[in-house]
Design a protein around this motif. Sequence first.
Motif, PDB file in Angstrom:
ATOM      1  N   ASN A  82      -3.840   9.229   9.867  1.00 19.88           N
ATOM      2  CA  ASN A  82      -2.598   8.726  10.453  1.00 19.88           C
ATOM      3  C   ASN A  82      -2.787   8.300  11.903  1.00 19.88           C
ATOM      4  O   ASN A  82      -2.195   7.322  12.361  1.00 19.88           O
ATOM      5  N   TYR A 116      -7.398   5.055   2.400  1.00 17.01           N
ATOM      6  CA  TYR A 116      -7.639   3.617   2.478  1.00 17.01           C
ATOM      7  C   TYR A 116      -6.815   3.089   3.652  1.00 17.01           C
ATOM      8  O   TYR A 116      -5.594   3.225   3.654  1.00 17.01           O
ATOM      9  N   THR A 122      -2.386  -0.692   6.905  1.00 15.89           N
ATOM     10  CA  THR A 122      -1.739  -0.141   5.713  1.00 15.89           C
ATOM     11  C   THR A 122      -2.501   1.124   5.350  1.00 15.89           C
ATOM     12  O   THR A 122      -3.703   1.077   5.121  1.00 15.89           O
ATOM     13  N   LEU A 123      -1.800   2.258   5.285  1.00 15.96           N
ATOM     14  CA  LEU A 123      -2.476   3.525   4.986  1.00 15.96           C
ATOM     15  C   LEU A 123      -2.069   4.014   3.613  1.00 15.96           C
ATOM     16  O   LEU A 123      -0.892   4.010   3.277  1.00 15.96           O
ATOM     17  N   HIS A 124      -3.057   4.422   2.803  1.00 14.05           N
ATOM     18  CA  HIS A 124      -2.707   5.008   1.516  1.00 14.05           C
ATOM     19  C   HIS A 124      -3.772   6.001   1.087  1.00 14.05           C
ATOM     20  O   HIS A 124      -4.959   5.724   1.209  1.00 14.05           O
ATOM     21  N   LYS A 125      -3.324   7.147   0.598  1.00 11.99           N
ATOM     22  CA  LYS A 125      -4.268   8.154   0.093  1.00 11.99           C
ATOM     23  C   LYS A 125      -4.637   7.739  -1.327  1.00 11.99           C
ATOM     24  O   LYS A 125      -3.760   7.488  -2.142  1.00 11.99           O
ATOM     25  N   VAL A 126      -5.933   7.649  -1.595  1.00 12.57           N
ATOM     26  CA  VAL A 126      -6.394   7.164  -2.902  1.00 12.57           C
ATOM     27  C   VAL A 126      -7.463   8.079  -3.491  1.00 12.57           C
ATOM     28  O   VAL A 126      -8.065   8.883  -2.776  1.00 12.57           O
TER      29      VAL A 126
ATOM     30  N   LEU B  30       0.782  -1.322  -4.903  1.00 15.15           N
ATOM     31  CA  LEU B  30       0.348  -1.731  -3.575  1.00 15.15           C
ATOM     32  C   LEU B  30      -0.821  -2.667  -3.804  1.00 15.15           C
ATOM     33  O   LEU B  30      -1.840  -2.273  -4.368  1.00 15.15           O
ATOM     34  N   ASP B  40       0.665   3.917  -6.961  1.00 12.38           N
ATOM     35  CA  ASP B  40       1.562   5.040  -6.682  1.00 12.38           C
ATOM     36  C   ASP B  40       2.110   4.934  -5.262  1.00 12.38           C
ATOM     37  O   ASP B  40       2.303   5.935  -4.578  1.00 12.38           O
ATOM     38  N   PHE B  41       2.365   3.711  -4.828  1.00  8.37           N
ATOM     39  CA  PHE B  41       2.835   3.515  -3.460  1.00  8.37           C
ATOM     40  C   PHE B  41       4.331   3.790  -3.378  1.00  8.37           C
ATOM     41  O   PHE B  41       5.102   3.307  -4.197  1.00  8.37           O
ATOM     42  N   ALA B  59       3.346  -3.924   3.785  1.00 12.05           N
ATOM     43  CA  ALA B  59       3.244  -2.455   3.709  1.00 12.05           C
ATOM     44  C   ALA B  59       3.042  -1.781   5.062  1.00 12.05           C
ATOM     45  O   ALA B  59       3.573  -0.689   5.310  1.00 12.05           O
ATOM     46  N   THR B  60       2.289  -2.416   5.947  1.00 10.12           N
ATOM     47  CA  THR B  60       2.049  -1.792   7.249  1.00 10.12           C
ATOM     48  C   THR B  60       3.363  -1.677   8.038  1.00 10.12           C
ATOM     49  O   THR B  60       3.638  -0.655   8.681  1.00 10.12           O
ATOM     50  N   GLN B  63       5.582   1.054   6.659  1.00  7.75           N
ATOM     51  CA  GLN B  63       5.213   2.387   7.150  1.00  7.75           C
ATOM     52  C   GLN B  63       5.641   2.577   8.601  1.00  7.75           C
ATOM     53  O   GLN B  63       6.178   3.622   8.973  1.00  7.75           O
TER      54      GLN B  63
END
Lengths: 204, 217
Positions: A82, A116, A122-126, B30, B40-41, B59-60, B63
Motif C-alpha cells: 500500500n 500486483y 492499481t493495487l490488487h492482491k493476487v 479487473l 475478484d476485484f 481502477a487506480t 482506489q
Amino acid sequence: MECVFGLVGKGFAIVAADTSAVHSILLHKNNEDKIMLLDSHKLVAASGEPGDRVQFTEYVQKNVSLYKFRNGIPLTTAAAANFTRGELATALRKNPYSVNILMAGYDEESGASLYYIDYIATLHKVDKGAFGYGSYFSLSTMDRHYREDMSVEEAIELVDKCILEIRSRLVVAPPNFVIKIVDKDGARDYAWRQSVQDVTTAAV
Amino acid sequence: LVIQIFEYNGSAVVAMVGKNCFAIASDRRLGVQLQTIATDFKRISKIHDHLFIGLSGLATDVQTLYQRLVFRHKLYQLREERDMKPETFASLVSAILYEKRFGPYLCQPVIAGFGEDDKPFICTMDSIGAKELAKDFVVSGTASESLYPVKPCTNQIWFEIQKASYKKCNEAEELFETISQALLSSVDRDCLSGWGGHVYVVTPNEIKERILKGRMD
C-alpha cells in the motif's frame, strides 16, 4: 520486452524475472537482477523503464528500512504494498514512474502473499500475476496448471513451464531468467535459468 | 492506437431502489485493456451500515478516491458523532470530484444508502461530479459514450434492460433477482466487464452480500 511473473504456494511465494537489460535493439547485459530484496521477508520484482525501476524500487526499499528503524518492527507485506501504491499514485499526476511491480512477501500472521501493482498505481492482491509480453503466455500457463497450496517443487515446475512457453513463443524472448523465493525463512535467490551465458575473454 | 481511459480496466456498477430496501451490484473483473488480471476485484465499498459507494472507471482512481472518501467520512464521524446521510455524502463526492475539474479522477461513482426515515436513496455522477438523482435505478461503467465527461455513463442496452426488468415496489428478494439478472445480462454484452457479480441487498436491519456466478469470460 521484460517478463516478470509470480505465484503463491503453500507458505511461500515465488517470483521470476528475465535478466536482460535492453536498449532498443541492443542487449547491454543478460544478467541484470530485476528482483530486489525489500527486506528480510519481501521481494519486489519490477519491470519498466530501467532508470525509474532502479530509482523507485530503491526508494521504496530505503523507506521500508526507515520504518523499521523508527518503529522497531518491520512493515507487513500489505503495508509495504500500500505504501508503494501510494507513492506511485501521488507521482502519477505529477511525474509518473513507469514501473510495474510484483511484490511478494511472507508475514507470520497472514502467510505468503503476492501483490500486483501496475505503473498507474492499481493495487490488487493476487495468487498469480505477470507483466509484459511474457504475461500473455505465463498467465495462461499458470491458469491451466496452478492449484491452491502447491509445494515448492510443483511451483518451480510451473515456473519452468512458463519460462519454456515464453522462450518458445515470444519472438524477442529473453534468454535468461532469475527465480527468487520468499517463505518463513526469508527472501532469497532460488535459481537462475540461463540459456546464454556471458563469455569472458582474456585481456589482450 | 488510442486508449480509451475510462475503458482501460473495465467495470459495471448498478444500484436499484426497492420497497424499504436498496441493492447495489458490480462486476468482478479487473483488466488491463484486453487482458484479465483478476476476477475478484471489489468495486463496491461500505462507508457505513446504511451507505454504500460503487466506483467504476480507472481502477487506480477508484482506489485513491475510495481512500479519500473513507478518510473524510471518518473525520465527519469524529466531529459530528454520527454517520453521514447519503445526500450529504453525495454532495461531498461531487465536491471532491469537481475540485479536480481540470485533471479529474477518472471514475463514475454510484451511491446508495438510506436517508431520513430509512428512505432509500441512490444517485450517480460523472467524473467531474454532476449528480444524477434517480428514483428507481442508476448505472455506470464501460460504455461507448464514456469519453464524453459531462454525460453520465449509461450503456444503451443496459438502460433498456433496466427499464424492461424494473418494477416498482420490489421486496428485498425480488430486488436481488432483478438487479442480478440486469447486471449479468448487461455485462454479457460487454467484453470488458463481467467474470461474476457482487451484489449487496440492504434493508434497514441487515446487509446481504452475495457473489453471482455468471459467464466466466
